[in-house]
Design a protein around this motif. Structure first.
Motif, PDB file in Angstrom:
ATOM      1  N   THR A 459      42.157  47.384  47.759  1.00  0.00           N
ATOM      2  CA  THR A 459      43.146  46.357  47.414  1.00  0.00           C
ATOM      3  C   THR A 459      44.451  46.980  46.914  1.00  0.00           C
ATOM      4  O   THR A 459      45.387  46.251  46.574  1.00  0.00           O
ATOM      5  N   GLY A 460      44.499  48.316  46.872  1.00  0.00           N
ATOM      6  CA  GLY A 460      45.686  49.001  46.371  1.00  0.00           C
ATOM      7  C   GLY A 460      45.643  49.250  44.880  1.00  0.00           C
ATOM      8  O   GLY A 460      46.636  49.669  44.282  1.00  0.00           O
ATOM      9  N   SER A 461      44.490  49.024  44.281  1.00  0.00           N
ATOM     10  CA  SER A 461      44.346  49.187  42.838  1.00  0.00           C
ATOM     11  C   SER A 461      43.768  50.555  42.505  1.00  0.00           C
ATOM     12  O   SER A 461      43.149  51.214  43.346  1.00  0.00           O
ATOM     13  N   THR A 462      43.964  50.965  41.281  1.00  0.00           N
ATOM     14  CA  THR A 462      43.389  52.202  40.766  1.00  0.00           C
ATOM     15  C   THR A 462      42.138  51.871  39.964  1.00  0.00           C
ATOM     16  O   THR A 462      42.199  51.087  39.017  1.00  0.00           O
ATOM     17  N   VAL A 463      41.025  52.452  40.360  1.00  0.00           N
ATOM     18  CA  VAL A 463      39.782  52.236  39.640  1.00  0.00           C
ATOM     19  C   VAL A 463      39.652  53.312  38.567  1.00  0.00           C
ATOM     20  O   VAL A 463      39.473  54.486  38.861  1.00  0.00           O
ATOM     21  N   LYS A 464      39.748  52.923  37.307  1.00  0.00           N
ATOM     22  CA  LYS A 464      39.698  53.879  36.196  1.00  0.00           C
ATOM     23  C   LYS A 464      38.269  54.157  35.738  1.00  0.00           C
ATOM     24  O   LYS A 464      37.960  55.272  35.311  1.00  0.00           O
ATOM     25  N   ALA A 465      37.405  53.161  35.806  1.00  0.00           N
ATOM     26  CA  ALA A 465      36.030  53.353  35.335  1.00  0.00           C
ATOM     27  C   ALA A 465      35.135  52.290  35.953  1.00  0.00           C
ATOM     28  O   ALA A 465      35.592  51.212  36.361  1.00  0.00           O
ATOM     29  N   PHE A 466      33.844  52.612  36.012  1.00  0.00           N
ATOM     30  CA  PHE A 466      32.868  51.667  36.574  1.00  0.00           C
ATOM     31  C   PHE A 466      31.500  51.978  35.954  1.00  0.00           C
ATOM     32  O   PHE A 466      31.139  53.137  35.766  1.00  0.00           O
ATOM     33  N   ARG A 467      30.737  50.921  35.669  1.00  0.00           N
ATOM     34  CA  ARG A 467      29.351  51.115  35.270  1.00  0.00           C
ATOM     35  C   ARG A 467      28.550  49.833  35.460  1.00  0.00           C
ATOM     36  O   ARG A 467      29.047  48.720  35.271  1.00  0.00           O
ATOM     37  N   PHE A 468      27.297  50.024  35.865  1.00  0.00           N
ATOM     38  CA  PHE A 468      26.370  48.905  35.970  1.00  0.00           C
ATOM     39  C   PHE A 468      25.838  48.543  34.593  1.00  0.00           C
ATOM     40  O   PHE A 468      25.804  49.374  33.683  1.00  0.00           O
ATOM     41  N   PHE A 469      25.410  47.306  34.439  1.00  0.00           N
ATOM     42  CA  PHE A 469      24.721  46.911  33.220  1.00  0.00           C
ATOM     43  C   PHE A 469      23.337  47.552  33.218  1.00  0.00           C
ATOM     44  O   PHE A 469      22.654  47.575  34.247  1.00  0.00           O
ATOM     45  N   GLU A 484      47.694  43.534  35.967  1.00  0.00           N
ATOM     46  CA  GLU A 484      48.205  43.012  37.236  1.00  0.00           C
ATOM     47  C   GLU A 484      47.290  43.400  38.395  1.00  0.00           C
ATOM     48  O   GLU A 484      46.973  42.577  39.261  1.00  0.00           O
ATOM     49  N   GLU A 485      46.836  44.651  38.413  1.00  0.00           N
ATOM     50  CA  GLU A 485      45.933  45.097  39.470  1.00  0.00           C
ATOM     51  C   GLU A 485      44.600  44.350  39.397  1.00  0.00           C
ATOM     52  O   GLU A 485      44.013  44.016  40.438  1.00  0.00           O
ATOM     53  N   ALA A 486      44.118  44.092  38.193  1.00  0.00           N
ATOM     54  CA  ALA A 486      42.855  43.372  38.038  1.00  0.00           C
ATOM     55  C   ALA A 486      42.977  41.945  38.566  1.00  0.00           C
ATOM     56  O   ALA A 486      42.063  41.433  39.230  1.00  0.00           O
ATOM     57  N   ILE A 487      44.094  41.289  38.281  1.00  0.00           N
ATOM     58  CA  ILE A 487      44.312  39.927  38.776  1.00  0.00           C
ATOM     59  C   ILE A 487      44.330  39.914  40.303  1.00  0.00           C
ATOM     60  O   ILE A 487      43.711  39.059  40.947  1.00  0.00           O
ATOM     61  N   GLN A 488      45.055  40.872  40.871  1.00  0.00           N
ATOM     62  CA  GLN A 488      45.140  40.943  42.323  1.00  0.00           C
ATOM     63  C   GLN A 488      43.784  41.224  42.961  1.00  0.00           C
ATOM     64  O   GLN A 488      43.436  40.648  43.996  1.00  0.00           O
ATOM     65  N   ALA A 489      43.000  42.105  42.346  1.00  0.00           N
ATOM     66  CA  ALA A 489      41.672  42.407  42.874  1.00  0.00           C
ATOM     67  C   ALA A 489      40.765  41.180  42.806  1.00  0.00           C
ATOM     68  O   ALA A 489      39.976  40.922  43.729  1.00  0.00           O
ATOM     69  N   LEU A 490      40.865  40.413  41.731  1.00  0.00           N
ATOM     70  CA  LEU A 490      40.056  39.196  41.608  1.00  0.00           C
ATOM     71  C   LEU A 490      40.422  38.205  42.702  1.00  0.00           C
ATOM     72  O   LEU A 490      39.544  37.591  43.318  1.00  0.00           O
ATOM     73  N   ILE A 491      41.729  38.031  42.935  1.00  0.00           N
ATOM     74  CA  ILE A 491      42.176  37.087  43.961  1.00  0.00           C
ATOM     75  C   ILE A 491      41.638  37.476  45.329  1.00  0.00           C
ATOM     76  O   ILE A 491      41.185  36.633  46.108  1.00  0.00           O
TER      77      ILE A 491
END
Length: 513
Positions: A459-469, A484-491
């Motif tokens: 989506t053109g966003s930068t992923v800074k971190a990720f983890r599963f529950f 802003e990137e998070a909003i765009q990714a959600l959309i």
């Protein structure tokens, strides 16, 4: 004034006669249609928010009472406030009018002791309150000034600020703690005086904050006082503004412990009658923005709950419109469905219409006024696709269109993507403002962390971190480079189809990774 005059003032013949003529304001009020087991303390509590009560006379056999205020102004304020709809006591509406008497002389009446005991309880605190309740027929004494509150069916976010303003009507609120136990939204609230807690319990127990939901079940706590370590959106000590914000994220990871309320949630602002006990001013702590949203206008009070508490209209004065005016969005990047997805985070979107002459403006109809106000509070001023979004309440009651507008309008009334179909669901309990961190759920078992990170990176966003529950691999947190990137990714990715009937669900989170 004789006792016979006092009792006949509430009689049927006298009442039918006086109803044909307006009564002159008096500091003595006549209360009718009271519950058969009403107490002096309950009658006194009805007048407390408007000023000092100087005398009370309860006529149990007639289900009536007389309440004497310290001033005529206080009595007038009370009558004006309850004119649109009388107070509710034990689910029974009470009728209030001015009495023909200018004062109560009850020293010669056998029931004077109970009335005076209730009044002394108001003035003298814990010991007098215990005596007053005991005098009412064997009621348990008040154990303290701490109330335990369970909010049933919390369909809308309940914040500390909202609770503080509601309960401050009955005295000085010192501390509030919000928590979840056994999947129930619960509150511990400490008053400065045990009698304040007594009055709040008597008036508010069983009432609903909003129509048909958020019902208050109140009892006395066994705790003598509350210990608050942090001032944040889950705990607050209104006597200590130097406390740190602390960590409010750890409790939110478990899906069984929903995060009720948000930092930027709607804050109530009572515009009730003069003479009401005003809420304590809240001094903002660093890093804790709690903006009060001024909304002009209000609607009449209903009788479905305590006046001023029965609906959000009566709490914050929200105009009767569920339609939003959305301006200055990037029309080349956001589609009608994109607007539906974004605003659907804060309510069920029924219709979206792009304006024919201005493609950067749209009308969005939400399910109700509460959800519309949530969207305004959270999305107005957010930066999306390089533009600062402007969101406000529109003057329209519904979104309508002409045949030539057909391509610019979409009806989502029966959309299966509505998040808030069931009152009290976890979606309605976890409404959060836009943030860098997104909460992902309904993740298929075959999707890996790397695949999900690549999906969001597209989506053109930068992923800074990720983890599963840890306890549920169907859910995860992903932190983007900016809000802003998070909003765009959600959309772009909400309801993403993984195949095999797996669709990704995305919402904003207050947690960090």
């Amino acid at each position: 004034m004789s006792s016979s005059k006092l009792t006949t003032d509430g009689g049927n013949k006298k009442k039918s006669k006086t109803e044909r003529m307006p009564r002159i304001p008096s500091r003595v009020l006549h209360l009718c249609q009271l519950p058969h087991d009403v107490t002096n303390a309950e009658v006194v509590s009805l007048g407390l928010p408007f000023g000092e009560v100087t005398n009370v006379l309860l006529l149990k056999r007639k289900n009536q009472a007389f309440l004497e205020m310290a001033s005529e102004e206080a009595a007038v304020n009370m009558v004006k406030h309850y004119t649109p709809g009388g107070p509710i006591l034990r689910r029974q509406p009470i009728y209030i009018q001015y009495s023909n008497y200018k004062e109560l002389q009850t020293s010669h009446l056998p029931s004077q002791a109970k009335g005076q005991a209730a009044l002394q309880a108001v003035k003298s605190g814990h010991l007098a309150a215990t005596s007053a309740l005991a005098a009412e027929g064997g009621r348990n004494p008040i154990p303290g000034a701490v109330l335990r509150i369970i909010v049933e069916n919390p369909f809308y976010p309940i914040t500390i600020e909202m609770l503080h303003q509601i309960f401050s009507r009955f005295g000085s609120v010192l501390k509030i703690i919000i928590f979840s136990k056994n999947d129930k939204f619960q509150v511990l609230l400490e008053y400065a005086n045990p009698m304040n807690a007594c009055c709040a319990k008597m008036v508010l127990n069983g009432q609903n904050i909003f129509n048909s939901c958020c019902i208050l079940h109140i009892e006395f706590s066994r705790l003598s006082s509350l210990k608050v370590k942090y001032n944040n959106n889950k705990s607050r000590d209104f006597t200590r503004f130097d406390l740190p914000c602390g960590d409010v994220q750890s409790y939110m990871e478990s899906s069984a412990t929903p995060a009720f309320g948000t930092q930027n949630a709607i804050l109530p602002s009572y515009a009730g009658a003069a003479g009401f006990i005003q809420p304590m001013g809240f001094m903002q702590s660093p890093g804790l923005p709690y903006p009060v949203v001024p909304v002009p206008g209000s609607v009449s009070v209903t009788t479905e709950a305590v006046p001023g508490l029965s609906a959000l209209h009566n709490v914050v004065g929200i105009p009767e419109s569920s339609v939003l005016l959305v301006r200055n969005f990037n029309s080349e990047a956001i589609t009608i469905h994109g607007l539906f997805t974004l605003f659907g985070v804060y309510g069920n979107v029924l219709r979206v219409k792009i304006m024919l002459k201005n493609r950067e403006t749209a009308l969005i109809q939400m399910m109700d006024e509460v959800q519309a106000h949530l969207a305004v509070n959270h999305l107005n001023g957010q930066r999306i696709y390089g533009r600062v979004l402007q969101v406000s309440l529109a003057e329209y009651q519904a979104v309508q269109w002409e045949p030539e507008d057909q391509e610019l309008v979409e009806d989502y009334s029966n959309s299966p993507l509505h998040r808030f179909k069931n009152p009290g669901s976890k979606n309605s309990q976890n409404i959060s403002p836009p943030s860098e961190t997104l909460h992902l759920c309904c993740i298929p078992s075959f999707a890996t962390a790397d695949e999900l990170k690549k999906l969001f990176a597209r989506t053109g966003s930068t992923v800074k971190a990720f983890r599963f529950f840890e306890r549920d691999c169907k859910m995860a947190l992903i932190q983007m480079g900016s809000v802003e990137e998070a909003i765009q990714a959600l959309i772009e990715l909400h309801n993403h189809d993984f195949g095999e009937n797996h669709h990704l669900r995305i919402s904003f989170s207050t947690m960090t990774i």
